[in-house]
Design a protein around this motif. Structure first.
Motif, PDB file in Angstrom:
ATOM      1  N   TRP A   1      -4.083  40.712 -28.764  1.00 20.95           N
ATOM      2  CA  TRP A   1      -3.661  41.123 -30.106  1.00 20.95           C
ATOM      3  C   TRP A   1      -2.725  42.326 -30.115  1.00 20.95           C
ATOM      4  CZ3 TRP A   1      -8.914  40.681 -28.731  1.00 20.95           C
ATOM      5  CH2 TRP A   1      -9.513  39.457 -29.079  1.00 20.95           C
ATOM      6  N   ASP A   2      -2.430  42.919 -28.981  1.00 22.13           N
ATOM      7  CA  ASP A   2      -1.746  44.208 -28.955  1.00 22.13           C
ATOM      8  C   ASP A   2      -0.227  44.124 -29.030  1.00 22.13           C
ATOM      9  OD1 ASP A   2      -3.997  45.736 -28.996  1.00 22.13           O
ATOM     10  OD2 ASP A   2      -4.090  46.041 -26.825  1.00 22.13           O
ATOM     11  N   GLY A   3       0.335  42.917 -28.968  1.00 21.24           N
ATOM     12  CA  GLY A   3       1.783  42.775 -29.054  1.00 21.24           C
ATOM     13  C   GLY A   3       2.300  42.997 -30.464  1.00 21.24           C
TER      14      GLY A   3
ATOM     15  N   ALA B   1       0.611  53.569 -23.482  1.00 19.73           N
ATOM     16  CA  ALA B   1       0.577  52.242 -24.095  1.00 19.73           C
ATOM     17  C   ALA B   1      -0.447  51.339 -23.427  1.00 19.73           C
ATOM     18  CB  ALA B   1       1.962  51.601 -24.039  1.00 19.73           C
ATOM     19  N   GLY B   2      -0.682  51.540 -22.134  1.00 19.30           N
ATOM     20  CA  GLY B   2      -1.619  50.683 -21.410  1.00 19.30           C
ATOM     21  C   GLY B   2      -3.065  51.147 -21.461  1.00 19.30           C
TER      22      GLY B   2
ATOM     23  N   ILE C   1     -13.252  61.964 -29.017  1.00 19.17           N
ATOM     24  CA  ILE C   1     -11.880  61.735 -28.571  1.00 19.17           C
ATOM     25  C   ILE C   1     -11.432  60.425 -29.206  1.00 19.17           C
ATOM     26  CG2 ILE C   1     -10.292  61.460 -26.636  1.00 19.17           C
ATOM     27  CD1 ILE C   1     -12.278  62.934 -24.869  1.00 19.17           C
ATOM     28  N   VAL C   2     -10.248  60.440 -29.829  1.00 19.17           N
ATOM     29  CA  VAL C   2      -9.787  59.323 -30.638  1.00 19.17           C
ATOM     30  C   VAL C   2      -8.391  58.903 -30.207  1.00 19.17           C
ATOM     31  CG1 VAL C   2      -9.275  58.529 -32.985  1.00 19.17           C
ATOM     32  CG2 VAL C   2     -11.123  60.198 -32.597  1.00 19.17           C
ATOM     33  N   ASP C   3      -8.210  57.599 -29.982  1.00 18.36           N
ATOM     34  CA  ASP C   3      -6.881  57.022 -29.795  1.00 18.36           C
ATOM     35  C   ASP C   3      -6.538  56.272 -31.075  1.00 18.36           C
ATOM     36  OD1 ASP C   3      -4.552  55.758 -29.052  1.00 18.36           O
ATOM     37  OD2 ASP C   3      -5.534  54.274 -27.777  1.00 18.36           O
TER      38      ASP C   3
ATOM     39  N   ARG D   1      -0.575  47.558 -30.924  1.00 19.47           N
ATOM     40  CA  ARG D   1      -1.215  48.571 -30.083  1.00 19.47           C
ATOM     41  C   ARG D   1      -1.058  49.969 -30.680  1.00 19.47           C
ATOM     42  NH1 ARG D   1      -2.865  52.664 -28.604  1.00 19.47           N
ATOM     43  NH2 ARG D   1      -2.607  53.704 -26.586  1.00 19.47           N
ATOM     44  N   ARG D   2       0.155  50.299 -31.113  1.00 18.61           N
ATOM     45  CA  ARG D   2       0.404  51.637 -31.634  1.00 18.61           C
ATOM     46  C   ARG D   2       0.136  51.740 -33.137  1.00 18.61           C
ATOM     47  NH1 ARG D   2       0.091  55.417 -27.780  1.00 18.61           N
ATOM     48  NH2 ARG D   2       1.651  55.171 -26.126  1.00 18.61           N
ATOM     49  N   LEU D   3       0.408  50.678 -33.888  1.00 14.06           N
ATOM     50  CA  LEU D   3       0.372  50.780 -35.344  1.00 14.06           C
ATOM     51  C   LEU D   3      -0.971  50.387 -35.947  1.00 14.06           C
ATOM     52  CD1 LEU D   3       3.908  49.335 -36.194  1.00 14.06           C
ATOM     53  CD2 LEU D   3       3.198  51.728 -36.102  1.00 14.06           C
ATOM     54  N   GLN D   4      -1.768  49.592 -35.240  1.00 16.28           N
ATOM     55  CA  GLN D   4      -2.994  49.085 -35.856  1.00 16.28           C
ATOM     56  C   GLN D   4      -4.256  49.371 -35.047  1.00 16.28           C
ATOM     57  OE1 GLN D   4      -2.719  44.933 -36.931  1.00 16.28           O
ATOM     58  NE2 GLN D   4      -0.830  45.217 -38.089  1.00 16.28           N
ATOM     59  N   ARG D   5      -4.177  49.340 -33.729  1.00 16.35           N
ATOM     60  CA  ARG D   5      -5.401  49.466 -32.935  1.00 16.35           C
ATOM     61  C   ARG D   5      -5.916  50.905 -32.919  1.00 16.35           C
ATOM     62  NH1 ARG D   5      -5.542  48.732 -26.537  1.00 16.35           N
ATOM     63  NH2 ARG D   5      -5.546  51.024 -26.667  1.00 16.35           N
ATOM     64  N   LYS D   6      -7.200  51.050 -33.151  1.00 17.73           N
ATOM     65  CA  LYS D   6      -7.857  52.358 -33.094  1.00 17.73           C
ATOM     66  C   LYS D   6      -9.049  52.265 -32.139  1.00 17.73           C
ATOM     67  CE  LYS D   6      -5.172  52.818 -36.643  1.00 17.73           C
ATOM     68  NZ  LYS D   6      -3.789  53.272 -36.429  1.00 17.73           N
ATOM     69  N   GLY D   7      -9.260  53.332 -31.377  1.00 19.98           N
ATOM     70  CA  GLY D   7     -10.413  53.377 -30.490  1.00 19.98           C
ATOM     71  C   GLY D   7     -10.923  54.805 -30.389  1.00 19.98           C
ATOM     72  N   TRP D   8     -12.234  54.954 -30.311  1.00 19.83           N
ATOM     73  CA  TRP D   8     -12.772  56.303 -30.139  1.00 19.83           C
ATOM     74  C   TRP D   8     -14.150  56.283 -29.515  1.00 19.83           C
ATOM     75  CZ3 TRP D   8     -11.883  54.697 -35.344  1.00 19.83           C
ATOM     76  CH2 TRP D   8     -13.026  54.434 -36.095  1.00 19.83           C
TER      77      TRP D   8
END
Length: 322
Positions: A37-39, A100-101, A66-68, A43-50
């Motif tokens: 789904w990251d294309g 990005a990776g 810590i939040v990405d 990856r930058r505009l929608q995906r969130k991880g913490w």
């Protein structure tokens, strides 16, 4: 309360770019790859991880995260002393702070640094975690033990692939910190929140996390959320045994979050009063990300089922445009 939950599926990707079905599961998903789904900028505009971990003692409250958030990485740590009312906080916001990776995983290593402040969350050999922070006001280490089953929730997210979280509460931990040249080490109790997904562009939630005891001495952990994830992450840990809970309700004065809150479930199983000792709040406006966040910390008293319960934890009000 039913205790039957299906085991977590082996991967987020169910094949052909489809996420696993929405629902709640016992345990964690092993393969957390989001490559399907990251294309297309997701990856930058929608995906969130913490990764967020808390610690509570009768005297202290700690939050560590810590939040990405895709376009920006953030981190914070706070230490609150209930006896003195002193709150020490350090935080950072770093544009494109993760490559990005970067593949967020609760079993992986998370690090962020800015202007002499450094945060790290790393796995321990026993399956737990070590949180470390070094900064001008605060040196802190939190060692959290693994234990029991976590709850996985996967939910639809309008206009985006899915939302996903894994929660685990009522964990043994050891807190060690240095402030003003004085070092203290103390047993504590902790909760873990690992989130990786694609929440809606406009997201709001209330959240509560409790670690406490019943009147007969049983240990209780509680995770409740409203307005997000369709209530799928609502759960109770009673002496380590995971039990799903119904939809949650949060009643509080939005003009003054330091006044008492009522936290309950629609079926009447949970009915708690939360009295804040203080709060950590932050309003962020960075690139395309805006966030209004407040996390009061304090004491819970009330009822879960037929048992009287008391303990420490946090509640939260959050609104984000991300």
């Amino acid at each position: 309360m039913t205790t039957e939950l299906p085991a977590a599926p082996p991967a987020l990707d169910a094949g052909e770019g489809r996420p696993v079905p929405s629902g709640r599961y016992r345990g964690a998903i092993a393969d957390l790859s989001t490559a399907a789904w990251d294309g297309g900028g997701r990856r930058r505009l929608q995906r969130k991880g913490w990764m967020y971990l808390s610690a509570s003692t009768p005297r202290h409250a700690v939050g560590f995260a810590i939040v990405d958030a895709g376009l920006v990485a953030t981190a914070f740590v706070y230490l609150f002393d209930r006896h003195t009312g002193r709150l020490i906080e350090e935080k950072a916001a770093v544009p494109f702070g993760f490559p990005a990776g970067f593949a967020p995983d609760w079993r992986g290593d998370w690090q962020l640094a800015q202007r002499g402040r450094h945060w790290r969350i790393s796995p321990r050999g026993n399956g737990g975690w070590r949180c470390q922070h070094s900064g001008p006001q605060l040196e802190l280490q939190l060692d959290v033990d693994a234990g029991g089953d976590g709850l996985t929730a996967v939910s639809s997210a309008p206009g985006r692939p899915f939302a996903h979280t894994w929660k685990l509460c009522a964990l043994n931990s050891t807190l060690r910190f240095t402030v003003d040249g004085q070092t203290l080490e103390t047993p504590s109790s902790s909760a873990v929140d690992f989130t990786l997904g694609y929440p809606p562009r406009s997201t709001i939630w209330n959240w509560a996390s409790l670690d406490g005891r019943t009147d007969d001495g049983s240990r209780v952990g509680l995770n409740l959320v409203a307005h997000f994830n369709n209530g799928l992450e609502n759960a109770l840990w009673l002496d380590g045994e995971l039990q799903p809970l119904a939809q949650a309700c949060f009643d509080y004065d939005r003009r003054d979050l330091t006044r008492p809150w009522r936290v309950s479930t629609v079926d009447g199983v949970v009915d708690l009063r939360f009295t804040p000792d203080g709060q950590r709040a932050e309003h962020l406006n960075a690139l395309l990300l805006k966030s209004r966040f407040a996390q009061p910390f304090g004491r819970f008293e009330g009822r879960i089922g037929a048992a009287q319960v008391s303990g420490y934890g946090v509640v939260e009000e959050h609104a984000a445009l991300w």
